[in-house]
Design an enzyme around this catalytic site. Structure first.
Site, PDB file in Angstrom:
ATOM      1  N   LYS A  72       1.028  -1.433   0.444  1.00 53.64           N
ATOM      2  CA  LYS A  72       0.022   0.288   0.152  1.00 53.64           C
ATOM      3  C   LYS A  72       0.940   1.679   0.146  1.00 53.64           C
ATOM      4  CE  LYS A  72      -3.610  -2.237   1.873  1.00 53.64           C
ATOM      5  NZ  LYS A  72      -4.995  -2.875   4.170  1.00 53.64           N
ATOM      6  N   TYR A 197      -4.731  -4.931  -7.233  1.00 56.45           N
ATOM      7  CA  TYR A 197      -4.624  -5.509  -5.286  1.00 56.45           C
ATOM      8  C   TYR A 197      -4.001  -6.607  -5.342  1.00 56.45           C
ATOM      9  CZ  TYR A 197      -5.276  -5.269  -0.813  1.00 56.45           C
ATOM     10  OH  TYR A 197      -5.250  -5.344   0.611  1.00 56.45           O
ATOM     11  N   TYR A 249      -2.218  -0.248  11.675  1.00 50.23           N
ATOM     12  CA  TYR A 249      -3.788  -0.087  11.534  1.00 50.23           C
ATOM     13  C   TYR A 249      -4.395  -0.231  13.242  1.00 50.23           C
ATOM     14  CZ  TYR A 249      -3.366  -3.147   7.693  1.00 50.23           C
ATOM     15  OH  TYR A 249      -2.508  -4.011   6.813  1.00 50.23           O
ATOM     16  N   VAL A 267       0.169  -9.296   6.671  1.00 51.51           N
ATOM     17  CA  VAL A 267      -0.335 -10.059   7.429  1.00 51.51           C
ATOM     18  C   VAL A 267       0.662 -11.397   7.076  1.00 51.51           C
ATOM     19  CG1 VAL A 267      -2.776  -9.611   7.355  1.00 51.51           C
ATOM     20  CG2 VAL A 267      -2.420 -10.542   5.513  1.00 51.51           C
TER      21      VAL A 267
HETATM   22  N1  GLN Z   1      -3.727  -9.134   0.937  1.00 49.47           N
HETATM   23  C1  GLN Z   1      -4.361  -8.885   1.918  1.00 49.47           C
HETATM   24  C2  GLN Z   1      -5.898  -8.170   2.558  1.00 49.47           C
HETATM   25  O1  GLN Z   1      -6.321  -7.433   1.423  1.00 49.47           O
HETATM   26  C3  GLN Z   1      -3.655  -7.541   3.124  1.00 49.47           C
HETATM   27  C4  GLN Z   1      -3.895  -7.515   4.334  1.00 49.47           C
HETATM   28  C5  GLN Z   1      -2.502  -6.687   4.988  1.00 49.47           C
HETATM   29  O2  GLN Z   1      -1.663  -7.361   5.201  1.00 49.47           O
HETATM   30  N2  GLN Z   1      -3.058  -6.342   6.056  1.00 49.47           N
HETATM   31  O3  GLN Z   1      -6.719  -8.816   3.611  1.00 49.47           O
END
Ligand code: GLN
Length: 314
Positions: A72, A197, A249, A267
């Site tokens: 992102k 994405y 977050y 994640v």
């Molecule tokens: N590809 C993951 C999603 O869209 C990215 C989320 C993350 O890394 N927090 O859920």
């Protein structure tokens, strides 16, 4: 200033990796993306890169993982380069949400229905829609090229398994994207934007790549060896501000208090850190806390920040 030789730093990092690894037992891998659920939990790697491009690594630093939400940061930088801040921040806001990364809640009840920031999924999908290119291949290619350039690694590419796994199971992201389309926050085709994405999230790196990218961002967007200005300094400044306020977050506040460095988690367990004017740090530890951030990775960064006075809030 204490001058420590590279091998002393390496030994120190290795010791901290061993001390922090046991935290992984308390975490879980990101099971909602089946390909990530298969990754072993007992991994912890780190690389640091100074602004001259000197790299020191420890632990499982060669382990390869997908960027996930760390991507992102790069789509934000590219969208800013493509359109400038006015257009980008007309599409997404600048405020932390206090909600999980994939939350839909505030998107519906806040007016205007604009994702609060570019580091949550809804915001990143909206930013993805802004990337210039004639078709999805060209748009994704531009994102991959920026990542390769910032990492000084022309081999960075897509992990097809992770990409397909998320494309098949990304129902929450699909619902966020269709909601955005409904409220006129996406121009392009919804499935095309989602495809870009999912692909950007599946770009695969190691700790060294993250450390190098973090150092370039810390260096105001100038490549370390050649001095080539790849991204404008003001956009790197904005990216670091988002990393501090929204990079973890609903765990961003705690991370700012306990560690205090601009960082973005994903994640897959990766964390990209960029310490202005000093260094980049790449960390990976696939076991996550309940907010989707690497548990042992956070512990390791906290140790490094404490012992080396890395917090920007001195
Ligand atoms: N590809 C993951 C999603 O869209 C990215 C989320 C993350 O890394 N927090 O859920």
């Amino acid at each position: 200033m204490v001058v420590v030789k590279a091998n002393e730093i390496q030994a120190q990092l290795q010791q901290w990796v061993e001390e922090c690894l046991p935290w992984a037992e308390k975490g879980e891998t990101a099971g909602y993306i089946p390909a990530l659920d298969k990754v072993p939990r007992d991994i912890l790697g780190v690389a640091i890169c100074d602004l001259e491009g000197n790299v020191v690594e420890a632990g499982d630093s060669d382990f390869e993982f997908s960027l996930q939400s760390i991507s992102k940061v790069f789509t934000l930088l590219l969208a800013l380069e493509d359109h400038g801040p006015e257009v980008v921040f007309n599409r997404v806001g600048m405020e932390p949400t206090g909600d999980p990364f994939n939350s839909i809640a505030k998107l519906e009840y806040l007016r205007p229905n604009k994702p609060l920031n570019p580091m949550i999924n809804a915001g990143a999908i909206a930013v993805c829609d802004l990337i210039k290119g004639n078709n999805i291949e060209e748009k994704f290619d531009r994102i991959r090229n920026l990542v390769r350039k910032l990492a000084n690694n022309p081999h960075i590419d897509l992990d097809q398994k992770v990409y397909f796994s998320e494309k098949q199971t990304g129902h929450r992201n699909r619902s966020l994207a269709y909601f955005l389309k409904d409220v006129d926050r996406l121009d392009g085709d919804v499935e095309d934007t989602l495809d870009i994405y999912f692909k950007q999230c599946a770009l695969t790196v190691c700790c060294r790549d993250l450390a190098y990218m973090g150092a370039v961002i810390a260096n105001g967007g100038k490549l370390l060896e050649t001095g080539e200005q790849v991204v404008r300094p003001e956009y790197c400044r904005m990216a670091k501000a988002f990393m501090v306020t929204c990079g973890f977050y609903n765990g961003s506040g705690q991370f700012a208090v306990e560690v205090g460095i601009p960082a973005k988690s994903g994640v897959s367990g990766g964390i990209l850190s960029s310490i202005p004017g000093r260094m980049g740090i790449g960390v990976v530890g696939p076991a996550l806390d309940d907010k989707g951030n690497s548990l042992s990775g956070e512990m390791l960064l906290a140790k490094m920040a404490r012992h080396w006075n890395l917090s920007i809030f001195v």
